[in-house]
Write an enzyme that holds these catalytic residues in place. Structure first.
Site, PDB file in Angstrom:
ATOM      1  CG  PHE A   1      38.723  41.321  42.733  1.00  0.00           C
ATOM      2  CD1 PHE A   1      39.087  40.378  43.668  1.00  0.00           C
ATOM      3  CD2 PHE A   1      39.712  42.103  42.146  1.00  0.00           C
ATOM      4  CE1 PHE A   1      40.408  40.212  44.031  1.00  0.00           C
ATOM      5  CE2 PHE A   1      41.036  41.951  42.501  1.00  0.00           C
ATOM      6  CZ  PHE A   1      41.384  41.000  43.455  1.00  0.00           C
TER       7      PHE A   1
ATOM      8  CG  ASN B   1      43.439  40.314  38.161  1.00  0.00           C
ATOM      9  OD1 ASN B   1      43.951  39.218  38.418  1.00  0.00           O
ATOM     10  ND2 ASN B   1      43.098  41.174  39.103  1.00  0.00           N
ATOM     11  N   PRO B   2      42.263  37.235  35.715  1.00  0.00           N
ATOM     12  CG  PRO B   2      43.091  35.252  34.794  1.00  0.00           C
ATOM     13  CD  PRO B   2      43.446  36.699  35.013  1.00  0.00           C
TER      14      PRO B   2
END
Length: 284
Positions: free
Chosen positions: A88, A187-188
């Protein structure tokens, strides 16, 4: 005006037409990367040194491939991180989340605070804390093997010997630290199944495992973060969890008083949108 600056102007127009949000900046970043100079020194590149690979990079960005995949770098707070396919790309809104945690850690009367970053991805949050909080001991948790590889490279470059990477699941990680952690941050993945991100850079290039949460509302991973934070934190320790702007109230209520949480707050990013929830474990 040099030849390169003329080409950057043409590239800016092409990127703008393609809908790239920051066309001039991206054109300059690609030019700087290809020619090996800082953005502020692009005017010094001689006409004879123009590298046609600039237009290859522009074409990739025009197709909405993330700029960070083209240059191989993402900037996060004071860090330059290696990123690419399978991890990400950290976003500016997460810098606010990390900043809140850094401020709280600096205020603590703890000589060497212990921090856990659940689902670290590239390592952006964990490494920012290690860099900006003197003597912090940071544990970065990442189960995905590809993302783990990117985090490992970044930790080797920036970890300062105070960041430890763990190939574990955020739901049951680090039992040896139960009740000893000063702050848990995450920050899942939280996008609900079936929702489609608007930006092609996210939709087509970020790994789905980092984007889409489980459960009907996409918040099962956030629920796991809440349980893990409750297990890991010492009394009075903090939890910090990022979420989508429309999920604030739902995440807020996951940190209930019945489970020992106090001082639960819904907090905003720089655009005023609900972005993360903070809570403190009861000291009773």
């Amino acid at each position: 005006m040099t030849f390169l600056l003329d080409e950057i102007a043409l590239a800016t127009a092409r990127l703008a037409e393609a809908g790239v949000p920051s066309p001039r900046t991206d054109a300059e970043e690609i030019a700087a990367f290809v020619h090996g100079v800082p953005r502020g020194m692009l005017h010094t590149v001689k006409d004879a040194d123009f590298d046609a690979r600039f237009w290859e990079g522009v074409a990739r960005r025009e197709a909405r491939e993330p700029l960070q995949h083209i240059t191989g770098r993402a900037y996060f707070r004071y860090l330059s991180l290696e990123v690419g396919p399978g991890v990400f790309v950290p976003r500016p809104e997460t810098e606010v989340v990390a900043g809140w945690a850094i401020d709280r850690l600096r205020e603590m009367d703890v000589a060497s605070p212990v921090v856990v970053d659940l689902g670290t991805g590239s390592g952006a949050i964990a490494l920012s804390i290690a860099q900006e909080v003197a003597l912090a001991q940071v544990h970065a948790v990442e189960i995905d093997p590809v993302a783990y590889g990117w985090a490992k490279r970044n930790i080797l470059e920036h970890g300062q010997g105070r960041t430890t990477l763990h190939p574990e699941d955020l739901a049951d990680c680090l039992p040896e630290l139960n009740g000893q952690v000063d702050l848990v941050i995450s920050n899942p993945p939280y996008i609900p199944p079936g929702a489609i991100p608007r930006d092609p850079e996210v939709r087509d290039y970020d790994p789905s495992r980092a984007l889409y949460g489980s459960g009907e509302d996409g918040l099962d991973e956030v629920r796991a973060v809440e349980r893990t934070a409750r297990r890991l934190l010492r009394p009075g320790g903090f939890a910090v969890v990022e979420h989508a702007d429309q999920q604030g109230n739902a995440v807020y209520w996951l940190f209930s008083e019945e489970n020992g949480w106090r001082d639960v707050r819904l907090r905003q990013d720089l655009t005023g949108r609900d972005r993360f929830v903070t809570a403190r474990l009861s000291q009773d």
